[in-house]
Enzyme design. Structure first.
Site, short mmCIF file in Angstrom:
data_model
loop_
_atom_site.label_atom_id
_atom_site.label_comp_id
_atom_site.label_asym_id
_atom_site.label_seq_id
_atom_site.Cartn_x
_atom_site.Cartn_y
_atom_site.Cartn_z
N ASN A 62 0.87 -1.18 0.00
CA ASN A 62 0.00 0.00 0.00
C ASN A 62 0.91 1.23 0.00
OD1 ASN A 62 -1.80 2.06 0.52
ND2 ASN A 62 -2.28 1.41 2.61
N LYS A 66 0.06 4.25 -0.10
CA LYS A 66 -0.55 5.41 0.57
C LYS A 66 -0.39 6.66 -0.31
CE LYS A 66 0.07 3.03 4.91
NZ LYS A 66 0.26 3.08 6.34
N HIS A 101 -9.07 1.05 5.75
CA HIS A 101 -7.74 1.24 6.35
C HIS A 101 -7.88 2.18 7.54
CE1 HIS A 101 -3.60 2.43 6.93
NE2 HIS A 101 -3.26 1.36 6.26
N GLU A 152 -6.22 4.58 8.48
CA GLU A 152 -6.04 6.01 8.17
C GLU A 152 -7.33 6.60 7.61
OE1 GLU A 152 -2.47 5.38 5.91
OE2 GLU A 152 -1.47 4.84 7.78
N GLU A 183 -4.43 -5.00 11.06
CA GLU A 183 -3.38 -4.01 11.24
C GLU A 183 -3.57 -3.30 12.58
OE1 GLU A 183 -1.76 -2.75 7.08
OE2 GLU A 183 -3.28 -1.35 7.75
N GLY A 209 3.58 2.07 10.68
CA GLY A 209 4.58 3.11 10.46
C GLY A 209 5.41 3.46 11.69
N SER A 246 4.37 -2.32 10.09
CA SER A 246 5.83 -2.38 10.24
C SER A 246 6.44 -3.71 9.78
CB SER A 246 6.24 -2.06 11.68
OG SER A 246 5.88 -0.72 12.00
#
Ligand SMILES: O=C[C@H](O)COP(=O)(O)O
Length: 255
Positions: free
Chosen positions: A12, A14, A98, A100, A168, A174, A213
């Site tokens: 991904n 992003k 996701h 985010e 996730e 991240g 990660s």
């Protein structure tokens, strides 16, 4: 991994990637070689690169997908893209839910489910993302969160072909942090149980990805966990060498 489930290694990108990044995409496509005998590989670039990305990999087993889709086929939704548009660009996957999107755009389970349905109607495979925040983990409610998000975000029409689940943990995205192997095992076993109880044999075959990660250095221990059927990779998918190295690990374990 789960015996008899073909792993999926998904990247991904992003909101990263310009035309220059297509060199990384080309390097991934060129480097797949025999990996595709064992695993599926997918890159989800930003929407601006979707069409050119699919055009670049027509001779490669590398799959291309989008990072989100709208629930409607078309209309007055400035800035959005529909699942039909993704399919029109020859994309075959759409990530939905996701963290985010959930956090920064206020997307809840009902909307995520509707997006997954829209993806299915356009013949896309939906990658439905779920995962607990740091506060939820510290509060001991991880499995409750997974239960709620799975029930709310995964549509009734989900099958092993049209749906992938990505676990996730939000706090691992991240950050360089990852859950312990035992935590991943517990979360994935829980998800498998929920999916089997709701979808029967379809749930037993659904791919469950781990994301957060993932790097070449930790891919082996994560992929070796039962019911981890691949990875959803953010940062490390931007570098072809890292993405291919992670894919290599998964292919070796699946051999
Ligand atoms: O979609 C990918 C995930 O958010 C993981 O991102 P990361 O690999 O950069 O932690």
């Amino acid at each position: 991994m789960t015996p008899e489930i073909r792993p999926l290694v998904a990247g991904n990108w992003k909101m990263n990637g310009t035309r220059e990044s297509l060199n990384e995409l080309k390097a991934i496509a060129a480097g797949i070689g025999a990996l595709s005998e064992k695993i599926d590989l997918l890159i989800c670039p930003p929407a601006t690169l979707l069409y050119v990305a699919t055009a670049l990999v027509t001779d490669s087993p590398l799959k291309i997908g989008a990072q989100d889709c709208h629930t409607a086929k078309s209309g007055a939704f400035t800035g959005d893209i529909s699942a039909e548009m993704i399919a029109d660009c020859f994309g075959t996957f759409a990530i939905v839910g996701h963290s985010e999107r959930r956090t920064l755009h206020g997307e809840g389970d009902g909307l995520v489910r509707a997006k997954a349905i829209a993806a299915h109607e356009a013949d896309l495979t939906a990658i439905v993302c779920i995962g607990e925040t740091e506060a939820e983990r510290k509060g001991g409610t991880t499995l409750d969160v997974l239960n709620r998000q799975l029930a709310g975000s995964v549509p009734d029409g989900a099958t092993a072909e049209n749906t992938v689940i990505a676990y996730e943990p939000v706090w691992a995205i991240g950050t360089g942090l990852t859950p312990t192997v035992e935590d991943v095992r517990e979360a994935h076993a829980f998800m498998r149980g929920e999916l089997v109880s709701r979808f029967g044999s379809k749930g037993a075959k659904m791919r469950l990805l781990y994301g957060g990660s993932v790097k070449p250095s930790n891919a082996k221990e994560l992929m070796s966990v039962v019911n981890v059927d691949g990875a959803l990779i953010g940062g490390a998918s931007l570098k072809s060498a890292d993405f291919l190295a992670i894919s290599q690990v998964y292919a070796e374990i699946s051999a």
